[in-house]
Design a protein around this motif. Structure first.
Motif, PDB file in Angstrom:
ATOM      1  N   HIS A   1     -33.430   0.199  41.727  1.00  0.00           N
ATOM      2  CA  HIS A   1     -34.005  -0.638  41.567  1.00  0.00           C
ATOM      3  C   HIS A   1     -35.164   0.562  40.354  1.00  0.00           C
ATOM      4  O   HIS A   1     -35.446   1.751  39.835  1.00  0.00           O
ATOM      5  CB  HIS A   1     -35.664  -1.462  41.963  1.00  0.00           C
ATOM      6  N   ARG A   2     -35.824  -0.140  39.001  1.00  0.00           N
ATOM      7  CA  ARG A   2     -36.935   0.655  38.222  1.00  0.00           C
ATOM      8  C   ARG A   2     -37.430   1.181  38.626  1.00  0.00           C
ATOM      9  O   ARG A   2     -38.327   0.516  39.709  1.00  0.00           O
ATOM     10  CB  ARG A   2     -37.125  -0.850  36.911  1.00  0.00           C
TER      11      ARG A   2
ATOM     12  N   VAL B   1     -34.842   2.360  34.358  1.00  0.00           N
ATOM     13  CA  VAL B   1     -35.247   1.606  33.576  1.00  0.00           C
ATOM     14  C   VAL B   1     -34.576   0.513  32.781  1.00  0.00           C
ATOM     15  O   VAL B   1     -33.090   0.042  33.399  1.00  0.00           O
ATOM     16  CB  VAL B   1     -35.702   2.602  32.732  1.00  0.00           C
TER      17      VAL B   1
ATOM     18  N   GLU C   1     -33.357   8.766  30.857  1.00  0.00           N
ATOM     19  CA  GLU C   1     -33.367   7.003  32.176  1.00  0.00           C
ATOM     20  C   GLU C   1     -32.207   7.233  31.137  1.00  0.00           C
ATOM     21  O   GLU C   1     -31.532   6.112  30.882  1.00  0.00           O
ATOM     22  CB  GLU C   1     -34.349   6.642  30.543  1.00  0.00           C
TER      23      GLU C   1
ATOM     24  N   ALA D   1     -30.635   2.732  31.225  1.00  0.00           N
ATOM     25  CA  ALA D   1     -30.934   1.628  31.299  1.00  0.00           C
ATOM     26  C   ALA D   1     -30.541   0.964  32.458  1.00  0.00           C
ATOM     27  O   ALA D   1     -29.084   1.200  32.084  1.00  0.00           O
ATOM     28  CB  ALA D   1     -31.523   0.844  30.050  1.00  0.00           C
TER      29      ALA D   1
END
Length: 70
Positions: free
Chosen positions: A55-56, A70, A5, A7
């Motif tokens: 996008h997330r 994320v 992931e 961020a």
């Protein structure tokens, strides 16, 4: 393929920026080469636009590495 992931701070990030942030490339020129060669996928589809907005939840893969925004 293992997925890690990454961020982001805002609502979106551009593909070229994510590739650098995730250490999948060292410089933007490397990202352009990977994209031109069709080696980058976003959510399972080949992507060639370095400016593609992510996008997330989006998953970006380069060869055997994958990252989820994320």
């Amino acid at each position: 393929m293992a997925e890690r992931e990454i961020a982001i701070r805002g609502e979106m990030i551009r593909l070229g920026q994510l590739l650098k942030l995730a250490d999948l490339v060292e410089v933007g020129a490397d990202a352009k080469l990977l994209l031109d060669d069709g080696l980058v996928t976003v959510n399972g589809e080949v992507e060639q636009r370095r400016g593609r907005q992510l996008h997330r939840g989006d998953v970006v893969a380069v060869e055997d590495e994958a990252v989820r925004v994320v």
